[in-house]
Design a protein around this motif. Structure first.
Motif, PDB file in Angstrom:
ATOM      1  N   ALA A 252     -37.149  -5.615 -14.645  1.00 50.60           N
ATOM      2  CA  ALA A 252     -38.397  -4.927 -14.310  1.00 50.60           C
ATOM      3  C   ALA A 252     -38.937  -5.361 -12.953  1.00 50.60           C
ATOM      4  N   VAL A 253     -38.689  -6.608 -12.570  1.00 55.30           N
ATOM      5  CA  VAL A 253     -39.170  -7.104 -11.276  1.00 55.30           C
ATOM      6  C   VAL A 253     -38.545  -6.298 -10.142  1.00 55.30           C
ATOM      7  N   VAL A 254     -37.243  -6.071 -10.232  1.00 55.23           N
ATOM      8  CA  VAL A 254     -36.530  -5.308  -9.200  1.00 55.23           C
ATOM      9  C   VAL A 254     -36.909  -3.835  -9.274  1.00 55.23           C
ATOM     10  N   ILE A 255     -37.030  -3.298 -10.480  1.00 53.71           N
ATOM     11  CA  ILE A 255     -37.378  -1.888 -10.629  1.00 53.71           C
ATOM     12  C   ILE A 255     -38.749  -1.607 -10.040  1.00 53.71           C
ATOM     13  N   CYS A 256     -39.730  -2.444 -10.359  1.00 55.40           N
ATOM     14  CA  CYS A 256     -41.091  -2.241  -9.836  1.00 55.40           C
ATOM     15  C   CYS A 256     -41.109  -2.292  -8.312  1.00 55.40           C
ATOM     16  N   ARG A 257     -40.479  -3.302  -7.774  1.00 49.20           N
ATOM     17  CA  ARG A 257     -40.482  -3.444  -6.317  1.00 49.20           C
ATOM     18  C   ARG A 257     -39.810  -2.248  -5.650  1.00 49.20           C
ATOM     19  N   ASN A 258     -38.703  -1.752  -6.218  1.00 48.46           N
ATOM     20  CA  ASN A 258     -37.978  -0.643  -5.612  1.00 48.46           C
ATOM     21  C   ASN A 258     -38.661   0.695  -5.818  1.00 48.46           C
ATOM     22  N   ILE A 259     -39.407   0.842  -6.907  1.00 52.23           N
ATOM     23  CA  ILE A 259     -40.200   2.059  -7.072  1.00 52.23           C
ATOM     24  C   ILE A 259     -41.213   2.161  -5.944  1.00 52.23           C
ATOM     25  N   ALA A 260     -41.798   1.024  -5.583  1.00 51.08           N
ATOM     26  CA  ALA A 260     -42.746   1.020  -4.461  1.00 51.08           C
ATOM     27  C   ALA A 260     -42.030   1.208  -3.134  1.00 51.08           C
ATOM     28  N   ALA A 261     -40.956   0.442  -2.915  1.00 50.49           N
ATOM     29  CA  ALA A 261     -40.289   0.444  -1.617  1.00 50.49           C
ATOM     30  C   ALA A 261     -39.506   1.716  -1.351  1.00 50.49           C
ATOM     31  N   GLU A 262     -38.863   2.265  -2.375  1.00 51.12           N
ATOM     32  CA  GLU A 262     -37.993   3.421  -2.182  1.00 51.12           C
ATOM     33  C   GLU A 262     -38.661   4.748  -2.514  1.00 51.12           C
ATOM     34  N   LEU A 263     -39.527   4.744  -3.526  1.00 53.62           N
ATOM     35  CA  LEU A 263     -40.152   5.998  -3.950  1.00 53.62           C
ATOM     36  C   LEU A 263     -41.589   6.135  -3.463  1.00 53.62           C
ATOM     37  N   GLY A 264     -42.140   5.061  -2.913  1.00 55.03           N
ATOM     38  CA  GLY A 264     -43.492   5.125  -2.365  1.00 55.03           C
ATOM     39  C   GLY A 264     -44.575   5.257  -3.414  1.00 55.03           C
ATOM     40  N   LYS A 265     -44.304   4.752  -4.624  1.00 57.19           N
ATOM     41  CA  LYS A 265     -45.241   4.887  -5.729  1.00 57.19           C
ATOM     42  C   LYS A 265     -45.803   3.528  -6.141  1.00 57.19           C
ATOM     43  N   VAL A 266     -46.705   3.550  -7.105  1.00 57.45           N
ATOM     44  CA  VAL A 266     -47.284   2.342  -7.668  1.00 57.45           C
ATOM     45  C   VAL A 266     -46.525   1.987  -8.938  1.00 57.45           C
TER      46      VAL A 266
END
Length: 285
Positions: A252-266
């Motif tokens: 989840a740590v990687v998923i959360c960070r990448n959702i922000a970094a790659e998808l521009g979301k919260v």
């Protein structure tokens, strides 16, 4: 965050109780070793000595973001349509980060028998490096307040080992998910937002949230360890959403960070708050 299973909880409780008992005795012996020869310090405990000595270190205290501050940061990012990741580090994440780096593999395995159920089987150096980069790039990081060996006792050596300055990081408590819910800030945050739910129990969590009036944009399940992260992110990209709640163990740590970094979301690391809402132990309203 790492799966907070009964096995993990029981192991950690026993370990921590043993450590506290030994630490209390050790603290008294340490004070005794610092006294001048042929002297004693009557009626003053090691705790009192530490309290007095702490005064000299107050200037080095690092504040943790309070729940209302984390909420404000999340709310501002959502209102502005800006990315933000809130991740959490527990003993599982810290052991995964530490193995074959700060701690020998054998010691990490002994301290983390629960890790496979949390999404990682050691050794896994690729997963470790992905976690390092996620910590380096996360916006808000929940950390344990405990100074015990598998908590802060690992956190700061890990940061030093990987060249990450704690001064550049925004910390909150690792239980920020529960704090947001308890203070009704989570409910305010999700009101009127499109919410994407990710995790092994995403569907039942989505049902609980939907029944409480939350607009669920989608549910992605399962999350089968670090090897499944790319699929999860690709599926997340196919949904229109404002905020993702991720209950996917250590990945989840990687998923959360990448959702922000790659998808521009919260993205918010939701952890086992999902289980408690599904079981009814906690209610969303």
């Amino acid at each position: 965050m790492a799966a907070e299973s009964r096995e993990e909880t029981a192991y950690a409780k026993g370990y921590d109780e043993g450590y506290r008992t030994g630490a209390a005795a050790g603290a008294e012996e340490e004070v005794a070793s610092l006294l001048p020869p042929y002297t004693i310090l009557p009626d003053v405990s090691a705790k009192e000595v530490m309290q007095a000595g702490l005064q000299g270190y107050l200037h080095r205290l690092k504040p943790l973001m309070k729940p209302e501050e984390v909420y404000r940061r999340l709310e501002q990012s959502l209102a502005a349509g800006q990315p933000l990741s809130v991740v959490r580090l527990g003993d599982g994440e810290l052991l995964a980060l530490a193995h074959d780096a700060v701690l020998p593999l054998e010691q990490s395995l002994a301290a983390g028998p629960f890790l496979p159920t949390a999404g990682i089987t050691l050794p896994d150096h690729d997963a470790r490096e992905r976690l390092v980069e996620a910590v380096r790039g996360a916006d808000v990081i929940g950390i344990p307040t405990s100074r015990l060996p598998t908590y802060q006792g690992l956190l700061f050596p890990i940061l030093r080992h990987f060249g990450i300055s704690h001064e550049t990081l925004d910390f909150t408590v690792s239980t920020i998910n529960y704090a947001l819910h308890e203070q009704k800030l989570l409910q305010q945050l999700l009101r009127g937002r499109q919410v994407l739910v990710i995790g092994n129990k995403a569907v039942p969590l989505a049902n609980v949230l939907s029944a409480s009036g939350v607009h669920v944009a989608g549910a992605i399940a399962p999350v089968n360890g670090f090897g499944d992260i790319s699929r999860v992110l690709a599926e997340a990209a196919s949904h229109a959403f404002d905020i993702a709640l991720v209950a996917g163990g250590i990945p989840a740590v990687v998923i959360c960070r990448n959702i922000a970094a790659e998808l521009g979301k919260v993205a918010l690391d939701f952890g086992h708050l999902a289980d408690k809402l599904i079981s009814g132990e906690l209610t969303y309203d």
